[in-house]
Design an enzyme around this catalytic site. Sequence first.
Site, PDB file in Angstrom:
ATOM      1  N   SER A 324       0.827  -1.211   0.000  1.00 54.00           N
ATOM      2  CA  SER A 324       0.000   0.000   0.000  1.00 54.00           C
ATOM      3  C   SER A 324       0.861   1.260   0.000  1.00 54.00           C
ATOM      4  CB  SER A 324      -0.925   0.002   1.221  1.00 54.00           C
ATOM      5  OG  SER A 324      -1.838  -1.064   1.165  1.00 54.00           O
ATOM      6  N   SER A 469     -12.820   2.843   3.017  1.00 55.54           N
ATOM      7  CA  SER A 469     -11.990   2.446   1.887  1.00 55.54           C
ATOM      8  C   SER A 469     -10.813   3.399   1.747  1.00 55.54           C
ATOM      9  CB  SER A 469     -12.800   2.436   0.586  1.00 55.54           C
ATOM     10  OG  SER A 469     -11.949   2.230  -0.528  1.00 55.54           O
ATOM     11  N   GLN A 471      -8.567   3.090  -0.538  1.00 55.91           N
ATOM     12  CA  GLN A 471      -8.364   3.316  -1.970  1.00 55.91           C
ATOM     13  C   GLN A 471      -9.201   4.490  -2.464  1.00 55.91           C
ATOM     14  OE1 GLN A 471      -9.102  -0.299  -4.130  1.00 55.91           O
ATOM     15  NE2 GLN A 471      -7.437  -1.431  -3.155  1.00 55.91           N
ATOM     16  N   ASP A 617      -7.911  -6.974   5.023  1.00 59.04           N
ATOM     17  CA  ASP A 617      -7.178  -7.989   4.265  1.00 59.04           C
ATOM     18  C   ASP A 617      -6.817  -9.209   5.100  1.00 59.04           C
ATOM     19  OD1 ASP A 617      -7.185  -6.707   1.792  1.00 59.04           O
ATOM     20  OD2 ASP A 617      -5.429  -5.501   2.298  1.00 59.04           O
ATOM     21  N   ARG A 648     -14.566 -12.976  -1.151  1.00 58.00           N
ATOM     22  CA  ARG A 648     -13.839 -13.681  -0.096  1.00 58.00           C
ATOM     23  C   ARG A 648     -14.769 -14.295   0.944  1.00 58.00           C
ATOM     24  NH1 ARG A 648      -8.896  -9.325   0.648  1.00 58.00           N
ATOM     25  NH2 ARG A 648      -7.817  -9.895  -1.277  1.00 58.00           N
TER      26      ARG A 648
END
Length: 738
Positions: A324, A469, A471, A617, A648
């Site tokens: 990241s 988030s 991102q 994650d 997932r």
Amino acid sequence: MTTPAAKPRVLMVGLGMIGASFAKALCLSQAATVIGLDAQPGVADKARAMGIVDEAVSFPDLNTTFDAVILAVPVLAMGPVLTQLKPWLSADTVISDVGSVKGAVVDAARDALGQLPAGFVPGHPIAGAERSGLAAAKSDLFDHHLLILTPLPTSSAEAVQLLTRLWQSVGADVVTMSVSRHDEVLAATSHLPHLLAFSLVDTLARESENREIFRYAAGGFRDFTRIAASDPTMWHDVFLANREATLNILRRFQSDLTVLADAIEHREGATLKSVFGRAKSARDYFTEILSSRQRHTDDIRKNLIAAPVRAGLAGAVAVPGDRSISHRAVILAALAEGQSELRGFGNGHDNRTTLEALRKLGVGIEADDTGCVQLTGVGRQGLKAADSPLYMGNSATSMRLMAGVLSAQSFSSELIGDASLSHRPMDRIQQPLQSMGARIDLSPRKTAPIVIHPAEALKPLDYQLPMASAQVKTALLFAGLCSGVSMRLQEAGPSRNHTEVLLARLGCPIHAEAGVIELAPARQWAGFQSDIPGDFSLAAVHLAAASLVPGSEVTMSGVGVNPSRVGLLDVMGRMGARIELTNYRDLGGEPVADLQVNYAPLVATEGAADVAGLLIDEYPLLFVLATQAEGISRFSGVRELRYKETDRLKTMVEGLTTLGADIELKGDAVIIRGRSDRPLDGGIVDCGGDHRVALAYVVAAQTALRPIIIRNSGRVLGAYPDFAEHALALGYSVTVED
């Protein structure tokens, strides 16, 4: 329209090489019942006898029903064929084609049918061969080749979904783009090369004495002119159907040829070297894209075989640089003015994807095998337009962060990715960026490709993020930085703050407190030097495995322990894990420590929704730990796991159930009834190409009763290139199987 669970009946019209190959692959995959129809008498019956189609029909006695029709006929024949088929088409029939020109197909369908039905979705497989006919049918022709769908405003989502399933069942990577963009792209990359090949061979062979030249032609000539052996009738149709786009690119090419001719005539060596240098760089990038796709394909197909270990895991490793931070640091260095140097840069595929994108945008970058990256920043408005779409591979971080940067530039950009990335949601960045005035187009499914158009000056933004988030947050901050506007973001929950840390270090006017991030208009920043800490998410694999295997003691040095990343440490601490952090220090503005973990019996715990962003994650690992912890564990607010490289939630619940875990999914919560005296069983699971899921199953195998075969798990080697070496050093039992 059939339901997703039904086996659709597909009418394949035209059994040339493309149509027959698609029909054969569909039959073998058993994804559909295929009905063959061809204008030439006897061809459909022969195809049925060869096993290429399940049934054969002919005009005019088309006495069968079908859910979808695929037109595999020449482009100029599409209209007449649709006119013939019209009596058998219903409002629910899905209609598509395989032609290399889409605008002409749309016009033909409109003329033949009166109006475009909701089931009409033009398509084009980027695959083919010079041979034709039934004998040339190849069931693997589309395997890991692109299939472009060009949905129209009238196209239904159900039709797109059915066609996507059919093409994916024969191995194609499905992407979408607009009709006009498709025809422009294909004119440049397919139609013009074919035109040049036909013309060159014709020029050299026009007079009888010139045929002697072919005796002396080397491999380069053979390779370039191979496509001149294609079907002349088909290409006659293509060039007439895609006339405007082909003429545009042809005239640009003619102009460039004139430049080269003048340079040769006047001995302008600098011009020649400049053109050749640009061409070599572009070709090298193209080769990298192809090899990257092949690497991803090869990686996915690999299996990991993980077996239980009989002794504790032990040793010391240094995990690769944080992925990241690497993304963010190299983008900010590219947008700086002057020289920057990054040490410890992440060595995974995703970070290399960001490097290649920046190179294509005009940034000079040198990177070595030690993780040292040196680059010359061009400033926040100094990027250059790429000469072709930017390929983001499987990296959603690369795509979303670069979309934020490019939305504030003065040129158009297109970002594309592999099949997995092309299914990830991108409207979460589109909506707030459009609120700033950015002009961004997505596919009808709100996924990549992302097409960004030049916009007027972007506006300040006051926005509440609907999900936690990092991102999305970073994409918006990068757009604000490049455009020089203010921004106020309200986070839905805590998420990684690496961007805020980096910006503060570079002197940008940013303030973050109580979930609110405020960015004032920023001035240009200078180049910088930075050391990147080890990736906590990769270290987490060894933390989990050593906690499960009796007798384990593992140490990892220089791991980033940013509080916004280490939610797993808190949860594992509540479960009774023995993890010690020592040698705290600062590295590039980020807190770093050495981690030592020893085996310890675990107890159940709960994970609340408000901290989900701090360990998003690591949930696959946490689910595995919970199966071996005594008691009932419950993890809430994990819905975001559905939108990763794979779903997932679904993948982990199904896989752990296969291995004997007592696990269930209720709404957005996962409930696991763990028992320390009940090891997981062995078996075969599929991680869907998701490296985090694969690594979680590797951890599960270390205390399982039998080995676990993890299918399609080779991406582990791209995301964590040192994994095999580290696993061997620590005592894991893991092998790679092609």
